[in-house]
Design an enzyme around this catalytic site. Structure first.
Site, PDB file in Angstrom:
ATOM      1  CD  GLU A   1      -4.903  -2.565  -7.380  1.00  0.00           C
ATOM      2  OE1 GLU A   1      -4.346  -3.748  -7.976  1.00  0.00           O
ATOM      3  OE2 GLU A   1      -5.761  -2.500  -6.002  1.00  0.00           O
TER       4      GLU A   1
ATOM      5  CE  LYS B   1     -10.049  -5.372  -4.414  1.00  0.00           C
ATOM      6  NZ  LYS B   1     -10.138  -3.625  -4.113  1.00  0.00           N
TER       7      LYS B   1
ATOM      8  CD  GLN C   1     -13.443  -4.205  -2.165  1.00  0.00           C
ATOM      9  OE1 GLN C   1     -13.433  -3.781  -3.413  1.00  0.00           O
ATOM     10  NE2 GLN C   1     -13.230  -3.106  -1.267  1.00  0.00           N
TER      11      GLN C   1
ATOM     12  CG  ASP D   1      -9.272  -1.749  -6.798  1.00  0.00           C
ATOM     13  OD1 ASP D   1     -10.435  -2.477  -7.031  1.00  0.00           O
ATOM     14  OD2 ASP D   1      -9.172  -1.854  -5.660  1.00  0.00           O
TER      15      ASP D   1
ATOM     16  CE  LYS E   1      -4.294  -1.426   0.238  1.00  0.00           C
ATOM     17  NZ  LYS E   1      -5.356  -1.416  -1.289  1.00  0.00           N
TER      18      LYS E   1
ATOM     19  CG  ASP F   1      -3.984  -0.270  -3.998  1.00  0.00           C
ATOM     20  OD1 ASP F   1      -4.197   0.561  -4.979  1.00  0.00           O
ATOM     21  OD2 ASP F   1      -5.056  -1.773  -3.734  1.00  0.00           O
TER      22      ASP F   1
HETATM   23  C1  MUC Z   1      -7.095  -2.344  -2.495  1.00  0.00           C
HETATM   24  O1  MUC Z   1      -7.280  -3.356  -3.178  1.00  0.00           O
HETATM   25  O2  MUC Z   1      -7.850  -1.488  -2.013  1.00  0.00           O
HETATM   26  C2  MUC Z   1      -8.447  -1.249   0.260  1.00  0.00           C
HETATM   27  C3  MUC Z   1      -9.956  -0.305  -0.292  1.00  0.00           C
HETATM   28  C4  MUC Z   1     -10.290  -1.453  -0.723  1.00  0.00           C
HETATM   29  O3  MUC Z   1     -11.632  -0.546  -2.163  1.00  0.00           O
HETATM   30  O4  MUC Z   1      -9.747  -2.356  -1.370  1.00  0.00           O
HETATM   31  C5  MUC Z   1      -9.009  -2.334  -0.775  1.00  0.00           C
HETATM   32  C6  MUC Z   1      -7.664  -2.610  -0.853  1.00  0.00           C
HETATM   33 MG    MG Z   2      -7.234  -1.047  -4.985  1.00  0.00          MG
END
Ligand code: MUC
Ligand code: MG
Length: 371
Positions: free
Chosen positions: A221, A270, A298, A246, A166, A195
């Site tokens: 991402e 997702k 998610q 995403d 992240k 991400d």
């Molecule tokens: C992700 O991949 O972003 C964090 C916020 C969201 O919407 O999903 C998670 C993981």
């Molecule tokens: Mg994401």
């Protein structure tokens, strides 16, 4: 098949299970899994389940809004129709805009029923490519040393060697340093991608990607918001690694917009937001266009994770990359009688008809919040 698959009831049951280790990222954080169990019962007594994770910072849904929309709109749209007629139910659900995780949970619970009725696993109904996926673990915000420690623990205990890092904090002092620390600690033994959850501007993203050019990242991402239309196109035009959409690509239409608009090169699928039915649509669209997909997370519990691996293992394209299947490890407990187990860096699809999931009634009693 003589069983009557007419939907008799759809329940939305709220529950709350604390995280041992909360997850923080650029758009928010999660410290308690305040999810909604969607339970569908047919006339002949088959029961299908799935979970909806409210993510207000991503979709605007809350636990209360999911319960309200299921009770007031989606349950009446499904009751009285066969679980085999999912497209008819979806046509009714589509009259309500948004609410992706509520719709997805209902969709997956219907698939669970169909699998049970035919006595086959949902993953085989979907595609039956394989029986497991490699696991990618998401590393939430912490200081660089703590993120390296977490990755080391995930490698040692679970054999995981793919990490989604992240980013989206301070690109120059923190985010790049974390990625560099991970690469230095593990060398080429790990796969890394980042991400941003929309935390950077397009120009910050471009500079951070340049500074990380030697780190062999697989993907980047959602670095900046979908509304930064020109900025994202400008960034995609110069990035040497694929940019994954995403939260900007939550429907087949949004996938088209991001890919054909030149703002993304790959798509996160997702099941928590597109269920099995629309995840198929997105997957086949991506295959037709020749772009990579990743099975995303998610911040799912074990029910949601079982759904993700059931879908991801069903197809060659979704099995190519490690799927994000490990966040449930940070929860203090869950609802299943038999917990999911990650070992050797993989998670197997749950065996058995439908989704193969059994809810532990005592745990549901303990964690449900509507009594
Ligand atoms: C992700 O991949 O972003 C964090 C916020 C969201 O919407 O999903 C998670 C993981
Ligand atoms: Mg994401």
């Amino acid at each position: 098949m003589s069983t009557d698959l007419t939907v008799a009831s759809v329940e939305a049951i709220p529950f709350a299970i604390p995280y041992v280790k909360p997850l923080a990222f650029a758009s928010g954080s999660v410290s308690v899994a305040e999810h909604v169990l969607v339970r569908v019962t047919t006339t002949d007594g088959l029961v299908g389940i799935a979970e909806a994770p409210p993510r207000p910072f991503t979709y605007g849904e809350t636990q209360a809004s999911i319960m309200a929309v299921v009770d007031s709109l989606f349950a009446p749209a499904a009751v009285g129709t066969s679980a085999l007629h999912r497209e008819a139910i979806h046509a009714r659900l589509r009259r309500t805009v948004g609410n992706p995780t509520a719709k997805a949970a209902l969709d997956m619970a219907l698939w669970d029923i169909v699998g049970q009725a035919f006595d086959v696993p949902v993953t085989e109904l979907l595609g039956g490519f394989g029986d497991r996926m490699r696991v990618s673990h998401m590393l939430g915000f912490a200081d660089p040393a703590a993120m390296v420690d977490e990755a080391a623990r995930m490698r040692e205990v679970y054999g995981i060697s793919t990490f989604k890092v992240k980013v989206g904090r301070d690109p120059y002092r923190l985010d790049v340093a974390v990625c560099r620390a991970l690469r230095e600690a593990f060398g080429e033994e790990v796969e890394l991608y980042v991400d941003g959850n929309r935390g950077w501007s397009a120009s910050d993203s471009a500079r951070a990607l340049r500074e990380m050019a030697d780190l062999d990242l697989l993907y980047a991402e959602e670095l900046c918001p979908a509304d930064d239309v020109l900025g994202r196109r400008w960034l995609a035009g110069q990035s040497t690694i694929p940019l994954v959409a995403d939260e900007s690509a939550t429907t087949p239409g949004e996938v088209t917009r991001e890919l054909l608009g030149g703002s993304a090169d790959a798509i996160s699928i997702k099941t928590a937001r597109t269920g099995f039915t629309d995840s198929q649509r997105v997957l086949f669209q991506c295959e037709g266009l020749g772009v990579d997909v990743i099975m995303g997370n998610q911040i799912d519990g074990q029910i949601g994770t079982a759904c993700t691996v059931a879908f991801g293992a069903a197809y060659a394209t979704t099995s190519r990359r490690a799927g994000e299947l490990s966040n449930f490890l940070d929860m203090s407990d869950d609802l299943l009688t038999e917990p999911l187990q990650i070992s050797g860096g993989t998670l197997a699809v749950r065996p058995g008809a439908g989704l193969g999931l059994q809810i532990d009634d005592d745990k549901l009693e303990r964690y449900r919040t509507d009594r």
